[in-house]
Design a protein around this motif. Sequence first.
Motif, PDB file in Angstrom:
ATOM      1  N   GLY A   1       0.783  -1.217   0.000  1.00 59.22           N
ATOM      2  CA  GLY A   1       0.000   0.000   0.000  1.00 59.22           C
ATOM      3  C   GLY A   1       0.815   1.266   0.000  1.00 59.22           C
ATOM      4  N   THR A   2       2.120   1.155   0.207  1.00 59.78           N
ATOM      5  CA  THR A   2       3.027   2.298   0.192  1.00 59.78           C
ATOM      6  C   THR A   2       4.188   1.980  -0.738  1.00 59.78           C
ATOM      7  OG1 THR A   2       2.485   2.841   2.492  1.00 59.78           O
ATOM      8  CG2 THR A   2       4.499   3.799   1.590  1.00 59.78           C
ATOM      9  N   VAL A   3       4.537   2.904  -1.615  1.00 61.53           N
ATOM     10  CA  VAL A   3       5.661   2.666  -2.514  1.00 61.53           C
ATOM     11  C   VAL A   3       6.946   2.612  -1.694  1.00 61.53           C
ATOM     12  CG1 VAL A   3       6.979   3.520  -4.472  1.00 61.53           C
ATOM     13  CG2 VAL A   3       4.495   3.792  -4.436  1.00 61.53           C
ATOM     14  N   THR A   4       7.604   1.473  -1.723  1.00 62.96           N
ATOM     15  CA  THR A   4       8.822   1.237  -0.948  1.00 62.96           C
ATOM     16  C   THR A   4       9.852   0.583  -1.856  1.00 62.96           C
ATOM     17  OG1 THR A   4       7.479   0.879   1.038  1.00 62.96           O
ATOM     18  CG2 THR A   4       9.767   0.144   1.119  1.00 62.96           C
ATOM     19  N   THR A   5      11.104   1.014  -1.727  1.00 60.79           N
ATOM     20  CA  THR A   5      12.177   0.422  -2.518  1.00 60.79           C
ATOM     21  C   THR A   5      12.943  -0.576  -1.661  1.00 60.79           C
ATOM     22  OG1 THR A   5      12.379   2.461  -3.793  1.00 60.79           O
ATOM     23  CG2 THR A   5      14.191   0.897  -3.973  1.00 60.79           C
TER      24      THR A   5
END
Length: 244
Positions: free
Chosen positions: A156-160
């Motif tokens: 749900g959250t853009v994470t690298t």
Amino acid sequence: MEYLTVAGGGGGGNRDDNVGGAGGGAGGLLTGMVPVTAGTSYTVTVGAGGGVNTGATADGTNGNNSVFSSITATGGGGGGKYNSAVQAPSGGSGGGGSRAGTNLTGGNGVSGQGNAGGLATSAFPAGGGGAGTIGLGATASVAGNGGAGIASSINGTVTTYAGGGGGSADASTYGLGGVGGGGRGAGYGNAAAVAGSTNTGGGGGGGTGATYTPAAGGSGIVVVRYPGTVQFYTGGTVTTYSGY
């Protein structure tokens, strides 16, 4: 079911004084879709990051594998040690090559999971490979940065995730960690190495000896999601968002 499986990152390499240790490689990263069967249990293992050998000239330790059912992501390769005669350790992404040896080559990555570590020079070590790009090679005056990771929005959250660790150096010319949890390398006399970030599979930064030791790789992560608001599986942290 959609999945993201990231293995533990490799620990940074070391030497017993001054500059020399390379950045650890990121943990292997796998993502995709897999069919599941109602009522069936599936094994999930989150790989720990690789450790380090302090106070001596030594390669970093490879990270541990992460597993979701039959899907296995390979732990990242440890960073290369100073004055090595062999290639840096291979893994999901390969550890960076280290300086002054007869073999300056970074370790290999696993195809489809990560990339190779960078190439060292006779003066400076390289960065570890990331899931998105290879580790940066060193130049005549600067240690190599870690390779970049890959972004996902599965939670749900853009994470690298899965960035490589940076190589160590004298003064302030240490290599930076790759985007995605990679740790920077140590700068002899002024900066400690930084560990790979927890639950990203980032590689640890290389070290310069007993005082400015190398850093461990970051632990990996396993995330699965499925559509709807009914919870069918237990284990780990369970959340609901945007229809998943």
